[in-house]
Scaffold this motif. Structure first.
Motif, mmCIF file in Angstrom:
data_model
loop_
_atom_site.group_PDB
_atom_site.id
_atom_site.type_symbol
_atom_site.label_atom_id
_atom_site.label_comp_id
_atom_site.label_asym_id
_atom_site.label_seq_id
_atom_site.Cartn_x
_atom_site.Cartn_y
_atom_site.Cartn_z
ATOM 1 N N HIS A 8 41.848 27.297 43.645
ATOM 2 C CA HIS A 8 41.417 26.760 44.942
ATOM 3 C C HIS A 8 42.439 27.087 46.023
ATOM 4 C CE1 HIS A 8 40.359 23.699 47.974
ATOM 5 N NE2 HIS A 8 39.132 24.013 47.590
ATOM 6 N N MET A 9 43.685 27.297 45.622
ATOM 7 C CA MET A 9 44.785 27.697 46.507
ATOM 8 C C MET A 9 44.976 26.738 47.686
ATOM 9 S SD MET A 9 46.255 30.519 45.547
ATOM 10 C CE MET A 9 45.980 31.765 44.336
ATOM 11 N N GLY A 10 44.825 25.466 47.448
ATOM 12 C CA GLY A 10 45.081 24.479 48.499
ATOM 13 C C GLY A 10 44.124 24.589 49.670
ATOM 14 N N GLY A 11 42.916 25.050 49.437
ATOM 15 C CA GLY A 11 41.927 25.178 50.500
ATOM 16 C C GLY A 11 41.903 26.555 51.154
ATOM 17 N N TYR A 12 42.798 27.418 50.770
ATOM 18 C CA TYR A 12 42.886 28.761 51.364
ATOM 19 C C TYR A 12 42.371 29.843 50.426
ATOM 20 C CZ TYR A 12 45.846 26.473 54.789
ATOM 21 O OH TYR A 12 46.318 25.646 55.757
ATOM 22 N N ALA A 13 41.615 29.470 49.432
ATOM 23 C CA ALA A 13 41.174 30.415 48.411
ATOM 24 C C ALA A 13 40.389 31.585 48.994
ATOM 25 C CB ALA A 13 40.340 29.697 47.359
ATOM 26 N N SER A 18 40.185 37.020 49.105
ATOM 27 C CA SER A 18 39.650 38.179 49.830
ATOM 28 C C SER A 18 40.764 39.178 50.153
ATOM 29 C CB SER A 18 38.920 37.743 51.096
ATOM 30 O OG SER A 18 39.803 37.100 51.995
ATOM 31 N N SER A 19 41.966 38.690 50.407
ATOM 32 C CA SER A 19 43.102 39.594 50.638
ATOM 33 C C SER A 19 43.439 40.381 49.387
ATOM 34 C CB SER A 19 44.340 38.796 51.076
ATOM 35 O OG SER A 19 44.105 38.168 52.303
ATOM 36 N N TYR A 20 43.415 39.698 48.225
ATOM 37 C CA TYR A 20 43.651 40.398 46.972
ATOM 38 C C TYR A 20 42.565 41.443 46.717
ATOM 39 C CZ TYR A 20 47.440 37.388 45.291
ATOM 40 O OH TYR A 20 48.630 36.740 45.132
ATOM 41 N N ALA A 21 41.332 41.091 46.997
ATOM 42 C CA ALA A 21 40.230 42.029 46.780
ATOM 43 C C ALA A 21 40.371 43.251 47.691
ATOM 44 C CB ALA A 21 38.891 41.340 47.011
ATOM 45 N N LEU A 22 40.697 43.018 48.953
ATOM 46 C CA LEU A 22 40.875 44.128 49.886
ATOM 47 C C LEU A 22 42.029 45.027 49.455
ATOM 48 C CD1 LEU A 22 40.043 45.508 52.505
ATOM 49 C CD2 LEU A 22 41.620 43.976 53.701
ATOM 50 N N ALA A 23 43.119 44.431 49.015
ATOM 51 C CA ALA A 23 44.259 45.224 48.539
ATOM 52 C C ALA A 23 43.872 46.051 47.320
ATOM 53 C CB ALA A 23 45.433 44.311 48.214
ATOM 54 N N ALA A 24 43.089 45.467 46.417
ATOM 55 C CA ALA A 24 42.648 46.201 45.230
ATOM 56 C C ALA A 24 41.755 47.374 45.609
ATOM 57 C CB ALA A 24 41.919 45.267 44.270
ATOM 58 N N VAL A 25 40.884 47.180 46.590
ATOM 59 C CA VAL A 25 40.005 48.266 47.041
ATOM 60 C C VAL A 25 40.838 49.394 47.649
ATOM 61 C CG1 VAL A 25 38.254 48.882 48.753
ATOM 62 C CG2 VAL A 25 37.964 46.842 47.343
ATOM 63 N N VAL A 26 41.790 49.046 48.485
ATOM 64 C CA VAL A 26 42.638 50.064 49.122
ATOM 65 C C VAL A 26 43.442 50.831 48.074
ATOM 66 C CG1 VAL A 26 44.635 50.387 50.651
ATOM 67 C CG2 VAL A 26 42.750 48.913 51.354
ATOM 68 N N LEU A 27 44.018 50.117 47.109
ATOM 69 C CA LEU A 27 44.766 50.797 46.052
ATOM 70 C C LEU A 27 43.859 51.700 45.219
ATOM 71 C CD1 LEU A 27 47.119 47.928 44.850
ATOM 72 C CD2 LEU A 27 47.765 50.006 46.077
#
Length: 56
Positions: A8-13, A18-27
């Motif tokens: 849940h990341m303290g409400g910032y999930a 989405s940042s992790y997903a975008l980074a994975a796509v770019v990589l």
């Protein structure tokens, strides 16, 4: 902290995942696009070599 709270990341999930997903796509693109371009260049060079052999 349990696993549910972690995801849940303290409400910032939404922002974090989405940042992790975008980074994975770019990589992934940084790996895939140059490999595809290399294959295209090899194909072009093979074709040019065959044409040069026919002309010689």
């Amino acid at each position: 902290m349990n696993l549910s709270e972690f995801f849940h990341m303290g409400g910032y999930a939404a922002y974090v995942w989405s940042s992790y997903a975008l980074a994975a796509v770019v990589l992934g693109l940084n790996l895939w696009l140059p490999a595809r371009r290399l294959q295209q260049l090899k194909k072009t060079l093979r074709r040019r070599a065959q044409l040069a052999e026919r002309r010689a």
